[in-house]
Design a protein around this motif. Structure first.
Motif, PDB file in Angstrom:
ATOM      1  N   HIS A 635       0.811  -1.215   0.000  1.00  0.00           N
ATOM      2  CA  HIS A 635       0.000   0.000   0.000  1.00  0.00           C
ATOM      3  C   HIS A 635       0.849   1.272   0.000  1.00  0.00           C
ATOM      4  CE1 HIS A 635       0.766  -0.689   4.347  1.00  0.00           C
ATOM      5  NE2 HIS A 635       0.854   0.621   4.374  1.00  0.00           N
ATOM      6  N   GLN A 636       2.182   1.136   0.097  1.00  0.00           N
ATOM      7  CA  GLN A 636       3.048   2.300   0.090  1.00  0.00           C
ATOM      8  C   GLN A 636       3.333   2.762  -1.339  1.00  0.00           C
ATOM      9  OE1 GLN A 636       6.261   0.622   2.949  1.00  0.00           O
ATOM     10  NE2 GLN A 636       6.500   2.846   3.015  1.00  0.00           N
ATOM     11  N   PRO A 637       3.466   4.069  -1.544  1.00  0.00           N
ATOM     12  CA  PRO A 637       3.989   4.517  -2.838  1.00  0.00           C
ATOM     13  C   PRO A 637       5.388   3.944  -3.027  1.00  0.00           C
ATOM     14  CG  PRO A 637       3.069   6.366  -1.595  1.00  0.00           C
ATOM     15  CD  PRO A 637       3.128   5.190  -0.652  1.00  0.00           C
ATOM     16  N   PRO A 638       5.736   3.549  -4.226  1.00  0.00           N
ATOM     17  CA  PRO A 638       7.046   2.912  -4.429  1.00  0.00           C
ATOM     18  C   PRO A 638       8.188   3.877  -4.165  1.00  0.00           C
ATOM     19  CG  PRO A 638       5.987   3.378  -6.532  1.00  0.00           C
ATOM     20  CD  PRO A 638       4.963   3.653  -5.484  1.00  0.00           C
ATOM     21  N   ALA A 639       9.261   3.339  -3.588  1.00  0.00           N
ATOM     22  CA  ALA A 639      10.460   4.146  -3.376  1.00  0.00           C
ATOM     23  C   ALA A 639      11.295   4.202  -4.642  1.00  0.00           C
ATOM     24  CB  ALA A 639      11.289   3.560  -2.230  1.00  0.00           C
ATOM     25  N   VAL A 640      11.292   3.121  -5.432  1.00  0.00           N
ATOM     26  CA  VAL A 640      12.036   3.055  -6.684  1.00  0.00           C
ATOM     27  C   VAL A 640      11.101   2.495  -7.744  1.00  0.00           C
ATOM     28  CG1 VAL A 640      13.984   2.050  -7.920  1.00  0.00           C
ATOM     29  CG2 VAL A 640      14.239   2.706  -5.516  1.00  0.00           C
ATOM     30  N   GLN A 641      10.901   3.249  -8.793  1.00  0.00           N
ATOM     31  CA  GLN A 641      10.036   2.782  -9.882  1.00  0.00           C
ATOM     32  C   GLN A 641      10.597   3.339 -11.183  1.00  0.00           C
ATOM     33  OE1 GLN A 641       5.916   4.081  -9.793  1.00  0.00           O
ATOM     34  NE2 GLN A 641       5.244   2.206 -10.787  1.00  0.00           N
ATOM     35  N   ASP A 642      11.097   2.451 -12.040  1.00  0.00           N
ATOM     36  CA  ASP A 642      11.667   2.838 -13.320  1.00  0.00           C
ATOM     37  C   ASP A 642      10.889   2.182 -14.446  1.00  0.00           C
ATOM     38  OD1 ASP A 642      13.704   4.460 -12.354  1.00  0.00           O
ATOM     39  OD2 ASP A 642      15.026   2.759 -11.980  1.00  0.00           O
ATOM     40  N   ASN A 643      11.038   2.761 -15.643  1.00  0.00           N
ATOM     41  CA  ASN A 643      10.296   2.249 -16.790  1.00  0.00           C
ATOM     42  C   ASN A 643      10.662   0.817 -17.152  1.00  0.00           C
ATOM     43  OD1 ASN A 643       8.989   4.677 -17.013  1.00  0.00           O
ATOM     44  ND2 ASN A 643      10.271   5.475 -18.650  1.00  0.00           N
ATOM     45  N   TRP A 644      11.865   0.383 -16.755  1.00  0.00           N
ATOM     46  CA  TRP A 644      12.298  -0.948 -17.165  1.00  0.00           C
ATOM     47  C   TRP A 644      11.749  -2.060 -16.280  1.00  0.00           C
ATOM     48  CZ3 TRP A 644      15.150  -3.320 -13.331  1.00  0.00           C
ATOM     49  CH2 TRP A 644      15.785  -2.498 -12.401  1.00  0.00           C
ATOM     50  N   LEU A 645      11.071  -1.694 -15.199  1.00  0.00           N
ATOM     51  CA  LEU A 645      10.576  -2.712 -14.272  1.00  0.00           C
ATOM     52  C   LEU A 645       9.300  -3.366 -14.793  1.00  0.00           C
ATOM     53  CD1 LEU A 645      11.166  -0.768 -10.962  1.00  0.00           C
ATOM     54  CD2 LEU A 645      12.385  -2.806 -11.694  1.00  0.00           C
ATOM     55  N   LEU A 646       9.160  -4.645 -14.484  1.00  0.00           N
ATOM     56  CA  LEU A 646       7.971  -5.411 -14.851  1.00  0.00           C
ATOM     57  C   LEU A 646       7.246  -5.863 -13.590  1.00  0.00           C
ATOM     58  CD1 LEU A 646       9.583  -7.694 -17.585  1.00  0.00           C
ATOM     59  CD2 LEU A 646       8.073  -5.765 -17.991  1.00  0.00           C
ATOM     60  N   PRO A 647       5.912  -5.993 -13.638  1.00  0.00           N
ATOM     61  CA  PRO A 647       5.195  -6.499 -12.460  1.00  0.00           C
ATOM     62  C   PRO A 647       5.630  -7.913 -12.115  1.00  0.00           C
ATOM     63  CG  PRO A 647       3.673  -5.519 -14.030  1.00  0.00           C
ATOM     64  CD  PRO A 647       4.992  -5.632 -14.728  1.00  0.00           C
ATOM     65  N   ALA A 648       5.930  -8.141 -10.861  1.00  0.00           N
ATOM     66  CA  ALA A 648       6.333  -9.466 -10.391  1.00  0.00           C
ATOM     67  C   ALA A 648       5.987  -9.557  -8.913  1.00  0.00           C
ATOM     68  CB  ALA A 648       7.829  -9.690 -10.614  1.00  0.00           C
ATOM     69  N   PRO A 649       5.780 -10.774  -8.401  1.00  0.00           N
ATOM     70  CA  PRO A 649       5.497 -10.917  -6.968  1.00  0.00           C
ATOM     71  C   PRO A 649       6.708 -10.499  -6.139  1.00  0.00           C
ATOM     72  CG  PRO A 649       4.990 -12.935  -8.179  1.00  0.00           C
ATOM     73  CD  PRO A 649       5.764 -12.067  -9.090  1.00  0.00           C
ATOM     74  N   ARG A 650       6.444  -9.871  -5.000  1.00  0.00           N
ATOM     75  CA  ARG A 650       7.510  -9.559  -4.047  1.00  0.00           C
ATOM     76  C   ARG A 650       7.220 -10.316  -2.761  1.00  0.00           C
ATOM     77  NH1 ARG A 650       7.934  -3.522  -2.898  1.00  0.00           N
ATOM     78  NH2 ARG A 650       5.689  -3.542  -3.184  1.00  0.00           N
ATOM     79  N   PRO A 651       8.189 -11.091  -2.262  1.00  0.00           N
ATOM     80  CA  PRO A 651       7.942 -11.854  -1.034  1.00  0.00           C
ATOM     81  C   PRO A 651       7.471 -10.986   0.120  1.00  0.00           C
ATOM     82  CG  PRO A 651       9.989 -12.558  -2.066  1.00  0.00           C
ATOM     83  CD  PRO A 651       9.517 -11.355  -2.832  1.00  0.00           C
ATOM     84  N   SER A 652       7.959  -9.761   0.204  1.00  0.00           N
ATOM     85  CA  SER A 652       7.586  -8.899   1.324  1.00  0.00           C
ATOM     86  C   SER A 652       6.114  -8.507   1.289  1.00  0.00           C
ATOM     87  CB  SER A 652       8.452  -7.638   1.343  1.00  0.00           C
ATOM     88  OG  SER A 652       8.421  -6.985   0.090  1.00  0.00           O
ATOM     89  N   ASN A 653       5.437  -8.737   0.160  1.00  0.00           N
ATOM     90  CA  ASN A 653       3.991  -8.509   0.105  1.00  0.00           C
ATOM     91  C   ASN A 653       3.201  -9.734   0.553  1.00  0.00           C
ATOM     92  OD1 ASN A 653       4.201  -5.922  -0.825  1.00  0.00           O
ATOM     93  ND2 ASN A 653       3.744  -6.402  -2.955  1.00  0.00           N
TER      94      ASN A 653
END
Length: 820
Positions: A635-653
């Motif tokens: 639910h936090q705004p991302p700290a790092v978000q670049d155009n090259w990133l793709l959606p993927a699961p994050r364990p911390s979620n």
């Protein structure tokens, strides 16, 4: 008399068919000379010829000939965009990777339309195996169509074993024409259609099995070349249509993304097929860019509420607001004394943040003193802010963690450190982008170690070049690693180094295919060893970890100790994790009942382990997918978000702290056992330390870190020393940006494993007592190498970015104007 082999037509280079012919010339010629390769896998085919196979296929083909062609796109009159191809990319995986082909109507490309299809058979045939096609009978349709494909497989199987009679040869050629079309100018139209029409007179030309094998090879290789080229050209046209239909010239990111995908496709070598994986990659990149541009056009529906907050606040939350206002005052005041005092106080609060000093008790005392010092300086705005922050902190009633979890007030509202999550993410990203020399050297040495691990039999040839001798275990590891990487969703995949992408995109199990995969993998490892790049700080550790996980050899001398330590870490960390506990508990119980008690058999063991795997899959599927890196909350705004990133699961979620339940236990029916009120439900010493001091929670202690430390410690002990502080920093970058762990969780594991006692790893880190019950609080200064000066600069810059993040998103930053 034999049918004329397929030859290129270079007289009209602008015509799509001629381009395909030119691309296919080499493959057609080579395929026509290797009929033996088509029989290499005959022993693996278990299908038996069925009675009436040719008759059933003949009836089906006749039925289809009288119906509207299914090979021509239903949208031939429409201008297809990427969104028309979504269903195409959702097909299930198969034995042989799919290739994109285009099936054209008789009018050719641009006239009657082109249907794009992911096809496995033609690529399988060109590579000397029919396994891909034989698997398709399990993938395509039902009823008559299913029987049709199945019968075609049976005919091919019979062709490879006993040969086909004249009627069966005719049916198979008719099937090829029906499946892949015969547009004007194509090889099928010019060679196969006339042959079918005059089959009664010409069938005797193919009485000899080798003659029909050459005909079949020439035909299928030519069809593959033509349809691959047509699919490639059509995909480019679909991307152009997307720009036009959605007016992407007004959407900068989408327009740039589509053009980048087109540029990459146009650079493909002639005749090179677009794989199903590449098609999905193109689709994901374009659709996500378009989605992001669309979201920018939608303003926030409602501004954040400015209503007062009554909930007590986390110490780090208050400290970040305080540091942000100190920074503002130091910049804006004209009083030199106040400016100097604010700068000094800013450095003080930064140090407390880095050392995790900010327990509830310590922070109350700090703001009490800060209120007095600001009063003395005459800075009433900061004095009032310090007083407000002091009142917003919980009182002494919250300092006692030595009681049952159920008695702890406020619970999770106070037991996370969102700004610690942001700081850890930003710090790891900064180190990744500007690593120290020792970290670069360490990553290069890790790449060399991995090369020796995967390919243990390496020696120079006569020219002094490295020569690799592969055992069966080495080959199995390469194939397993390739498959494992392909099955994982990676948010950094778009930045994947070229050689590593070539390794991932290699396919097939033939010796030539394995050699291609090995060459790509060796090329990547050599690149990292010579000059590591920023993305390699994620890619190389990921490759290293996956190689150790899937290694079928399992004979390394450190494996047994690693697994024992991993089990001990699992016991220690079975305190806070809630969503991940149930499948782990099932596996633990199953292994205990089978290996130790012997009360269940192997079938029951497999069933229990399958249950655990199913639950684990459900958890992964439920995990939110984000196009961000790091351990910020969903639910936090991302700290790092670049155009090259793709959606993927994050364990911390997917993993959250547990502040109420006991560690999950199962009864004999694999049901979660209820909490026993007679059993105390207290925090461990390690938990209490982390909660008191506000260390960020990613997914608790890092078992993956354990996987890195054991083999490298073994290498260090046997003459190849590593700098383990640099190793830990590399691992922390990878695990944090991949969404798994805070750096504190990596250093916490290293502390438990380090030591000179038997069974410990002599890492030389000096992190203190390695007992789980020892007092340990992570200090970011532990990441510093005294010989490397840039870490302190990373700390300061990342902290400033955290303050910017706070001022942009925090309710308290928006409502606090007392010192501005």
């Amino acid at each position: 008399m034999r049918l004329q082999p397929f030859t290129p037509n270079t007289s009209a280079p602008a015509e799509p068919a001629s381009t395909a012919n030119e691309a296919a010339n080499t493959s057609a010629a080579s395929a026509s000379t290797r009929p033996s390769s088509q029989t290499r896998h005959a022993s693996a085919i278990a299908l038996r010829p069925r009675n009436g196979t040719a008759q059933r296929m003949q009836a089906f083909l006749a039925q289809q000939a009288n119906a509207p062609s299914s090979q021509v796109s239903r949208q031939s009159e429409a201008r297809q965009t990427v969104f028309d191809l979504v269903k195409l990319t959702n097909e299930a995986p198969s034995i042989y990777p799919a290739e994109l082909i285009g099936i054209a109507g008789n009018g050719g490309v641009g006239h009657a339309g082109v249907e794009l299809r992911l096809d496995r058979f033609l690529g399988a045939f060109a590579n000397g195996t029919l396994e891909g096609f034989l698997a398709e009978q399990h993938q395509h349709g039902t009823g008559a169509e299913h029987q049709f494909v199945s019968d075609a497989a049976t005919l091919l199987d019979k062709f490879k074993t006993t040969g086909l009679n004249s009627d069966e040869q005719l049916v198979l050629l008719t099937w090829i024409r029906q499946q892949y079309g015969a547009p004007a100018g194509s090889y099928v139209a010019s060679h196969i259609t006339p042959l079918i029409a005059n089959w009664a007179e010409r069938a005797s030309e193919f009485d000899h099995r080798d003659d029909f094998a050459e005909l079949l090879s020439n035909t299928l290789c030519a069809v593959r070349a033509e349809t691959v080229q047509r699919g490639h050209a059509t995909l480019l046209q679909v991307l152009r249509n997307t720009i036009t239909q959605y007016e992407l010239r007004k959407a900068p990111r989408s327009h740039d993304e589509v053009n980048e995908m087109m540029r990459q496709l146009e650079e493909f070598p002639a005749g090179h097929a677009v794989s199903g994986r590449r098609l999905r990659f193109v689709m994901e990149c374009v659709c996500e860019a378009m989605q992001d541009d669309a979201q920018l056009l939608v303003p926030n529906a409602k501004a954040a509420s400015d209503a007062p907050r009554d909930t007590k606040r986390m110490p780090n939350d208050c400290a970040i607001q305080w540091a942000a206002r100190l920074r503002d005052m130091a910049k804006s005041t004209a009083d030199p004394g106040l400016k100097k005092a604010c700068e000094k106080e800013y450095d003080t609060i930064l140090e407390h943040f880095l050392r995790h000093d900010l327990s509830f008790e310590f922070t109350r005392a700090y703001f009490s003193a800060a209120r007095s010092s600001m009063h003395t300086l005459g800075c009433h705005s900061l004095m009032r802010l310090a007083d407000d922050l002091l009142r917003q902190l919980p009182g002494p009633e919250h300092d006692d963690f030595d009681r049952d979890k159920s008695e702890i007030v406020f619970k999770t509202a106070l037991h996370d450190n969102p700004y610690g999550r942001v700081f850890g993410t930003l710090l790891c990203k900064r180190i990744q982008d500007a690593p120290s020399d020792d970290m670069r050297a360490t990553l290069s040495r890790m790449s060399e170690w991995l090369s020796d691990y995967i390919f243990p039999d390496q020696h120079p040839d006569e020219q002094g070049r490295p020569h690799i001798v592969l055992s069966q275990g080495d080959t199995d590891l390469v194939k397993a690693l390739r498959d494992e990487l392909g099955a994982n969703e990676l948010n950094w995949r778009r930045r994947m180094p070229g050689a590593l992408y070539d390794f991932l995109d290699s396919h097939g199990d033939d010796p030539d295919d394995v050699e291609e995969a090995v060459a790509a993998l060796v090329g990547y490892l050599n690149d990292v060893a010579e000059e590591p790049e920023s993305i390699d700080f994620i890619a190389l550790p990921h490759l290293m970890f996956k190689a150790m996980v899937v290694d079928p050899r399992d004979d390394a001398p450190w494996v047994e100790q690693r697994e024992q330590q991993y089990a001990e870490l699992g016991t220690i960390r079975q305190r806070l994790v809630i969503r991940d506990d149930q499948p782990k508990a099932i596996r633990t119980l199953a292994n205990h009942l089978y290996h130790e008690e012997g009360s269940i058999g192997s079938e029951q063991l497999d069933a229990m382990l399958d249950t655990a795997d199913d639950l684990q899959d459900m958890l992964r599927q439920a995990s939110r997918r984000d196009a961000v890196v790091g351990i910020t909350l969903a639910h936090q705004p991302p700290a790092v978000q670049d155009n090259w990133l793709l959606p993927a699961p994050r364990p911390s979620n997917a993993v959250i702290p547990n502040f109420s339940q006991h560690p999950i236990r199962l009864n004999d029916r694999l049901e979660i056992a209820p909490d026993d009120p007679a059993i105390p439900n207290y925090f461990s010493v390690m938990e209490k330390n982390r909660l008191r001091h506000g260390e960020a929670f990613g997914t608790d202690l890092s078992g993956v870190c354990n996987y890195f430390l054991h083999p490298l410690a073994h290498a260090s002990k046997h003459g190849a020393p590593f700098d383990f502080r640099a190793v830990l920093n590399v691992v922390a970058i990878y695990l944090n940006l991949d969404g798994g762990h805070d750096p504190s969780e990596c250093y916490g594991v290293a502390r438990l494993l380090d030591g000179k006692e038997e069974g410990k790893l002599d890492l030389g880190l000096g992190l203190g007592d390695n007992s789980p019950d020892a007092h340990f609080v992570f200090d970011y200064h532990m990441m510093e190498d005294p010989a490397q000066a840039n870490m302190q600069a990373h700390f300061r810059k990342a902290f400033e970015q955290v303050l910017d993040y706070h001022d942009r998103y925090s309710h308290y930053a928006q409502s606090d104007s007392s010192s501005r």
